[in-house]
Design a protein around this motif. Structure first.
Motif, PDB file in Angstrom:
ATOM      1  N   PHE A 429      13.474  23.837   0.381  1.00 48.01           N
ATOM      2  CA  PHE A 429      12.789  23.009   1.375  1.00 48.01           C
ATOM      3  C   PHE A 429      12.013  21.890   0.693  1.00 48.01           C
ATOM      4  CE2 PHE A 429       8.537  22.280   3.261  1.00 48.01           C
ATOM      5  CZ  PHE A 429       8.933  21.550   4.376  1.00 48.01           C
ATOM      6  N   TYR A 430      12.071  20.720   1.352  1.00 45.19           N
ATOM      7  CA  TYR A 430      11.201  19.596   0.988  1.00 45.19           C
ATOM      8  C   TYR A 430      10.969  18.747   2.224  1.00 45.19           C
ATOM      9  CZ  TYR A 430       9.512  15.063  -0.374  1.00 45.19           C
ATOM     10  OH  TYR A 430       8.771  13.924  -0.435  1.00 45.19           O
ATOM     11  N   GLY A 453      21.556  25.313   4.260  1.00 43.17           N
ATOM     12  CA  GLY A 453      20.609  26.021   3.395  1.00 43.17           C
ATOM     13  C   GLY A 453      19.606  25.122   2.718  1.00 43.17           C
ATOM     14  N   MET A 454      19.844  23.806   2.806  1.00 40.27           N
ATOM     15  CA  MET A 454      18.967  22.836   2.141  1.00 40.27           C
ATOM     16  C   MET A 454      18.194  22.058   3.201  1.00 40.27           C
ATOM     17  SD  MET A 454      19.736  23.252  -1.160  1.00 40.27           S
ATOM     18  CE  MET A 454      19.307  21.755  -2.020  1.00 40.27           C
ATOM     19  N   TYR A 472       7.682  26.307   6.849  1.00 40.38           N
ATOM     20  CA  TYR A 472       8.872  26.140   6.010  1.00 40.38           C
ATOM     21  C   TYR A 472       8.596  26.642   4.589  1.00 40.38           C
ATOM     22  CZ  TYR A 472      12.216  23.648   8.969  1.00 40.38           C
ATOM     23  OH  TYR A 472      13.160  23.329   9.924  1.00 40.38           O
ATOM     24  N   MET A 473       7.420  26.333   4.062  1.00 40.83           N
ATOM     25  CA  MET A 473       7.092  26.795   2.709  1.00 40.83           C
ATOM     26  C   MET A 473       6.970  28.315   2.663  1.00 40.83           C
ATOM     27  SD  MET A 473       4.658  24.301   0.509  1.00 40.83           S
ATOM     28  CE  MET A 473       5.463  23.025  -0.454  1.00 40.83           C
ATOM     29  N   LYS A 474       6.450  28.910   3.702  1.00 38.49           N
ATOM     30  CA  LYS A 474       6.265  30.351   3.730  1.00 38.49           C
ATOM     31  C   LYS A 474       7.576  31.111   3.868  1.00 38.49           C
ATOM     32  CE  LYS A 474       1.562  30.589   5.694  1.00 38.49           C
ATOM     33  NZ  LYS A 474       1.003  31.680   4.905  1.00 38.49           N
ATOM     34  N   THR A 475       8.643  30.429   4.323  1.00 42.42           N
ATOM     35  CA  THR A 475       9.906  31.126   4.596  1.00 42.42           C
ATOM     36  C   THR A 475      11.068  30.633   3.731  1.00 42.42           C
ATOM     37  OG1 THR A 475      10.383  29.554   6.392  1.00 42.42           O
ATOM     38  CG2 THR A 475       9.244  31.597   6.987  1.00 42.42           C
ATOM     39  N   SER A 476      10.789  29.804   2.740  1.00 43.37           N
ATOM     40  CA  SER A 476      11.841  29.293   1.857  1.00 43.37           C
ATOM     41  C   SER A 476      11.770  29.984   0.507  1.00 43.37           C
ATOM     42  CB  SER A 476      11.705  27.781   1.673  1.00 43.37           C
ATOM     43  OG  SER A 476      11.856  27.109   2.908  1.00 43.37           O
ATOM     44  N   CYS A 481       9.717  20.141  -5.502  1.00 43.34           N
ATOM     45  CA  CYS A 481       8.509  19.379  -5.856  1.00 43.34           C
ATOM     46  C   CYS A 481       8.933  18.135  -6.636  1.00 43.34           C
ATOM     47  CB  CYS A 481       7.557  20.230  -6.688  1.00 43.34           C
ATOM     48  SG  CYS A 481       7.158  21.837  -5.969  1.00 43.34           S
ATOM     49  N   PRO A 482       9.428  17.095  -5.938  1.00 45.59           N
ATOM     50  CA  PRO A 482       9.846  15.878  -6.639  1.00 45.59           C
ATOM     51  C   PRO A 482       8.657  14.956  -6.906  1.00 45.59           C
ATOM     52  CG  PRO A 482      10.281  15.651  -4.324  1.00 45.59           C
ATOM     53  CD  PRO A 482       9.656  17.001  -4.495  1.00 45.59           C
TER      54      PRO A 482
END
Length: 590
Positions: A429-430, A453-454, A472-476, A481-482
């Motif tokens: 995720f981003y 998936g991306m 999203y961060m909690k479930t990926s 981190c670009p």
């Protein structure tokens, strides 16, 4: 009777007596002319005052004259340094009448003050600024102190080294890096983590730092600390070793920091820029550290002579807010403000001049901080969010500061944690603004639902408390981190905060606490050129490896948390430890 005397002494004897008398008279006349007191007998036998030549400067073995960079431009009195029978240094002040008065050291361990208002201008310069009371402080020369008591396991040669008294006069400052050729590693366009580690080790073995102009009793603490850290006992419990480069050394260094470290904080500075940092937003790291450092009673000292480190408490964010002229594209006035501040500090206090700032540090998170400080604060330990190798980051001296996005200053730990690994269905995720050249490439390669998936997005629609982004961060499994305009990103710490394995895509970025943490044990590093192959890289990581990395993310999380009151091993202490650790290993005793 006179005739009888003449007969008693031959002619030769009379001539000898006349010759002796003539010589005696000649000697008396010569001494009368040469001696400054005007009396030969007085000059030969008096125990009174010692004559002083008119042009008197600091003298001694390998002496170096003082500079004219002092507060008083006029020259009325001069001073010399003398050493008494107990090897304690005292000042000799020449008054207007030409006589010398011996000024005793008022307190053991204190630096003797000289009452002269200024000192002759000399070609070789060593700046010795005055104290607050207006008198010249002879800060570079301290009396010898009792050696530090050492543990029983310290080698005898270290004890001998620590007890060596300081020299009479400070030699000119030596910058070791002037003799050390620049590493060929920097010729590479992109430095790998292995390259960075190699440079870090080399700079610890041969640190490119300043040799102090004069010795201080706190230097002995640093020498002892380094010896004890290098001989740290094996780790038994308390820390999870795979997270660290050397867990035993880290633990021992942390313990010594708690026992030894003292920090002096300068009180000066424009209140718009100094001592009033931001506590929310992406620049919160410099604010939280400043707030907790200034309120700390364990590490902070009000006696600068016992300080191992000196804190310059300016906010790079507030500097920009207060002084930057919008759309001017010029930082000159910001740099000039810092230059004036350093000039004021180095003039008012002697401590900067001892090492040209090598024992001073600051904590700055704004993108402009490296360029604004690379000259005037180049010797300082710089804790920078924008830790870019190509922007002058110095391994073993500078510290990579975690960029933390604090949404609520009253509750910095809100929403911490995330789903267990088995319930993290999204591969990667981003989401974020398209800052810089890299993020558009990421979106072009993996955005617009090219792969289910991306989950790669641009700016997400606003939601209450940014709930969609956090979920999203909690479930990926992996959080991308670009880099943005600069190498750093708050997503690195956010990923750890929400227990998502960080995937760092930022060439030449030095990850936070690089001198302590083994980042490859809990994070993935992808070269910028490999963005088109990102999914294959992530899928090639075995599931067991992912589970292990996820577990390690949860364990390392304690080092990236702000607490209203600092806790052991938390973010405040990790920043301070990295600064302390680098100071210990970059210090070069006289």
């Amino acid at each position: 009777m006179g005739a009888d005397l003449l007969k008693a002494f031959p002619v030769e004897t009379r001539r000898l007596l006349w010759l002796i008398g003539l010589v005696f008279i000649t000697v008396i006349l010569f001494q009368f002319i040469e001696f400054p007191k005007g009396s030969a007998l007085w000059s030969l036998f008096s125990r009174g005052e010692v004559p002083v030549p008119k042009d008197l400067s600091l003298v001694g073995e390998n002496s170096t004259s003082l500079s004219s960079n002092l507060s008083s431009p006029s020259v009325t009195d001069t001073s010399i340094i003398s050493e008494d029978r107990n090897n304690s240094l005292v000042g000799l002040d020449e008054g207007r009448n030409g006589s010398l008065t011996l000024e005793e050291d008022p307190e053991p361990g204190n630096i003797t003050e000289l009452n002269s208002s200024s000192i002759d201008t000399r070609k070789e310069e060593i700046a010795l600024p005055p104290e607050d009371n207006g008198n010249l402080s002879l800060a570079p020369i301290e009396p010898s102190v009792a050696p530090l008591s050492l543990p029983h396991n310290v080698p005898p040669n270290l004890s001998m080294e620590l007890s060596t008294p300081p020299p009479l006069l400070p030699p000119p400052l030596v910058h070791v890096s002037e003799k050390k050729p620049k590493s060929k590693i920097y010729e590479k366009d992109v430095l790998t983590l292995s390259d960075m580690s190699e440079e870090l080790i080399q700079n610890y073995l041969s640190p490119p730092t300043m040799v102090p102009r004069w010795s201080s009793k706190v230097d002995k603490d640093l020498v002892l600390a380094k010896q004890l850290i290098e001989n740290a006992p094996p780790l038994n419990d308390g820390l999870y070793a795979p997270l660290y480069r050397n867990a035993s050394m880290f633990k021992r260094s942390y313990e010594l920091m708690e026992q030894m470290l003292k920090v002096y904080i300068y009180k000066e500075g424009d209140r718009r820029i100094f001592h009033r940092p931001p506590l929310e937003g992406i620049y919160a790291s410099e604010g939280w550290f400043m707030k907790q450092m200034e309120s700390n009673q364990h590490y902070v000292t009000k006696r600068p002579r016992e300080a191992h480190l000196f804190y310059l408490p300016f906010s790079s964010r507030q500097l920009e807010e207060a002084l930057y002229v919008p759309n001017s594209h010029s930082h000159k006035n910001l740099i000039q403000h810092l230059r004036d501040y350093v000039s004021m500090i180095s003039t008012k206090y002697p401590y900067w001049n001892r090492t040209e700032g090598a024992d001073h540090f600051f904590v700055a998170c704004h993108d402009w901080a490296p360029s604004e400080t690379k000259r005037i604060m180049a010797n300082c330990i710089r804790a920078l969010c924008n830790a870019d190798v190509k922007e002058g980051f110095k391994f073993g001296k500078d510290v990579s500061l975690p960029e933390t996005y604090v949404r609520k200053a009253r509750n910095p730990l809100r929403d911490i944690g995330g789903k267990p690994p088995s319930k993290r269905k999204t591969l990667a995720f981003y989401a974020g603004n398209m800052h810089g050249y890299l993020r558009p490439l990421l979106l072009q390669s993996w955005g617009n639902n090219i792969d289910p998936g991306m989950k790669i997005f641009g700016s997400m629609p606003r939601s209450k408390d940014n709930r969609n982004y956090i979920n999203y961060m909690k479930t990926s499994k992996y959080c991308i981190c670009p880099r943005g305009y600069e190498v750093n990103s708050p997503r690195v710490v956010e990923a750890i905060f929400y227990e998502c394995v960080p995937v760092i895509i930022s060439d030449n970025f030095v990850p936070p606490f690089f001198e302590t943490l083994n980042w490859e044990s809990f994070a993935v590093f992808v070269a910028e050129k490999d963005i088109p192959n990102l999914k294959n890289i992530l899928l090639s990581i075995p599931e067991k490896t992912f589970f292990r990395m996820h577990m390690r993310v949860k364990k390392v999380q304690q080092h990236f948390l702000w607490h209203p009151k600092p806790l052991k091993y938390d973010l405040f202490h990790m920043i301070l430890h990295s600064i302390w650790y680098n100071r210990v290993f970059q210090f070069r005793p006289k």
